[in-house]
Structure formats: C-alpha cells, structure tokens
Design an enzyme around this catalytic site. Structure first.
Site, short mmCIF file in Angstrom:
data_model
loop_
_atom_site.label_atom_id
_atom_site.label_comp_id
_atom_site.label_asym_id
_atom_site.label_seq_id
_atom_site.Cartn_x
_atom_site.Cartn_y
_atom_site.Cartn_z
CD GLU A 60 -3.20 -2.41 7.29
OE1 GLU A 60 -2.05 -2.58 6.89
OE2 GLU A 60 -3.92 -1.47 6.91
CB SER A 90 5.65 -1.97 11.91
OG SER A 90 5.31 -0.62 12.19
CD GLU A 124 -2.70 5.38 6.85
OE1 GLU A 124 -2.72 5.38 5.61
OE2 GLU A 124 -1.77 4.86 7.51
CG HIS A 175 -5.87 1.93 5.30
ND1 HIS A 175 -5.37 2.84 6.21
CD2 HIS A 175 -4.90 1.02 5.08
CE1 HIS A 175 -4.13 2.47 6.52
NE2 HIS A 175 -3.83 1.38 5.84
N GLY A 203 3.00 2.28 10.72
CA GLY A 203 3.97 3.36 10.54
C GLY A 203 4.77 3.69 11.79
CG ASN A 246 -1.77 1.21 1.34
OD1 ASN A 246 -1.83 2.02 0.43
ND2 ASN A 246 -2.48 1.34 2.47
CG PHE A 247 2.96 2.57 -3.51
CD1 PHE A 247 3.56 1.46 -2.94
CD2 PHE A 247 3.24 2.85 -4.85
CE1 PHE A 247 4.43 0.64 -3.67
CE2 PHE A 247 4.11 2.05 -5.59
CZ PHE A 247 4.69 0.95 -5.01
CE LYS A 248 -0.18 3.07 4.82
NZ LYS A 248 0.06 3.12 6.25
P1 13P Z 1 3.20 0.37 7.65
O1 13P Z 1 3.72 -0.87 6.99
O2 13P Z 1 3.91 1.62 7.22
O3 13P Z 1 3.11 0.22 9.12
O4 13P Z 1 1.70 0.56 7.10
C1 13P Z 1 0.80 -0.49 7.19
C2 13P Z 1 -0.44 -0.13 6.45
O5 13P Z 1 -1.21 0.72 6.89
C3 13P Z 1 -0.70 -0.79 5.17
O6 13P Z 1 -1.99 -0.56 4.72
#
Ligand code: 13P
Length: 229
Positions: free
Chosen positions: A157, A193, A90, A88, A163, A6-8
């Site tokens: 997650e 992570s 976020e 997600h 993150g 997931n590049f966000k």
């Molecule tokens: P990280 O791997 O940066 O913790 O992010 C996980 C995530 O939210 C993937 O969707």
C-alpha cells in the site's frame, strides 16, 4: 482473488453488524475461489455469520496484561478471531510503530497460528526517488519478518495512494509486485484508492492476488460491487 475491507476508525458496533448482515447476502453469488475479509474497528469484533473472514486491525503481542488502551490475544480469542493486519502505514506513521514492534507482533501472532496480512508501503518522496529506492524501502520493512510463514499475505500500500483517490498506476503496481514476487511466494494484495471504477484494471495486473480497500469498502454496496465485478 482476495477482497479485504479495512474499516480503520469507521463504523460502530451496530453499523458493522448491519453491514455484515447485508454483505452475507450480497456476496452470495461471488466466485467460490474468491475470499472476502473484513477488518472492523476493535469495538465491533464479534462472531458474524457469512462467507467472509473477520479480522483485527491491530492487537498488542500479549495474551492479556497491563497495556492500557490495547487489546491482546484474549480479546481476540473470545470471538475466534484468527486473522490480523500488521504493519499498516497509519500505525507506523501516526502511532510511531517501529519495525521492531511490527516484527514483534508478527512473531507473536505467527506463534499463535494467526493468518497475517502484513502491510508495507513507501512515502511519496521515496517513490519520487525511483524504483531502486522503493525496493530498498519495502525490503527494509521485511526486516525481522518470516516470509516463509504459510499463513502470510503481503499487502503493498503506497502511502501516497492511501485515501487520496489517486491509486498507483498499473505500471507502478506491476513493477512493484514483480519485485515483491522475487522475495515471497505468498498472496500479494494491492491497496491505495481501490474502488469500483478501477478494480477490474487492478485485479488484472500480474502478481496481484487481491486488494485491501479502505474508503471504498465502507459502503457495503460499493465493496460488494468490487467483489462481484
Ligand atoms: P483507501 O482505500 O482509503 O485508499 O485505503 C487503503 C488502505 O489503507 C487499506 O488498508
């Protein structure tokens, strides 16, 4: 195993193209049964060549229309995008996406036959309140979601592990995935992570069918290393 990146809000159209060109090469020796998925930002959606699936991080549940700033089905169909992330944390936390909206998106993209990676996860205060609280919180995120949908993948997650560099413990992942397994038969991904240093340990946990990786997927060498380990 499923390895999803997931590049966000990272990478551009040109850096995504370079990444995927490289990924197609580096994952050539991967195990045939493993699947690779990449979710670039919407501006980088396109047709790409390689043994991976490109999906959307988000879309609004419309064919097209007056929804400023969003993309709909029409913009995904242009590139044959048939896979989407929904729910997600976020989007839930930063953008205030309600369970009702998440469920609406789920129904819409299910109706259109999309493969859906449905994300759930608890905040730190719920984790600190104990296992039962975590279960109740996660199960509430299944409200309005058809768990029998054959193209469903669930991604667990924990928000406090995203993150932060601090993944959930093996025990916490194992017990949470066992609880989720009591509700669903679909593949279960863990995210939060995940990195080359912990991938082997995480993929060895019972009821972990894959991983959803953010930060450590941004570098193609790092993501490839996880797939090939
Ligand atoms: P990280 O791997 O940066 O913790 O992010 C996980 C995530 O939210 C993937 O969707």
């Amino acid at each position: 195993m499923i390895f999803a990146a997931n590049f966000k809000t990272n990478h551009t159209r040109s850096s995504t193209a370079a990444y995927l060109k490289q990924l197609a090469k580096t994952i050539a020796p991967k195990r045939a049964e493993d699947r690779v998925m990449v979710f670039p930002p919407a501006t980088a959606l396109d047709r790409y060549e390689g043994d991976f699936t490109v999906g959307a991080q988000n879309a609004y549940p419309v064919q097209n229309g007056a929804v400023t700033g969003e993309i709909g089905l029409e913009q995904l169909e242009e590139f044959d995008i048939r896979t989407i992330l929904i729910g997600h944390s976020e989007r839930r936390e930063l953008l205030g996406e309600s369970q009702e909206m998440v469920a609406k998106k789920f129904s819409f993209f299910k109706e259109h036959g999309f493969e859906i990676i449905y994300c759930i996860g608890e905040p730190l205060e719920v984790r600190e309140a104990g296992e039962e609280a975590v279960k109740a919180y996660l199960f509430a995120q299944f409200e309005g979601i058809d768990l029998s949908y054959e193209k469903l993948i669930v991604a667990y997650e924990p928000i406090w592990a995203i993150g932060t560099g601090r993944s959930a413990t093996t025990e916490a992942i194992a017990s949470t995935h066992a609880a989720l397994r009591s509700k669903v038969t679909v593949p279960l991904l863990y995210g939060g992570s995940v990195k080359p240093a912990n991938i082997t340990e995480i993929t060895a946990i019972d009821n972990v069918d894959g991983v959803l990786v953010g930060s450590a997927s941004l570098d193609v060498e790092s993501f490839s290393e996880m797939i090939l380990k």
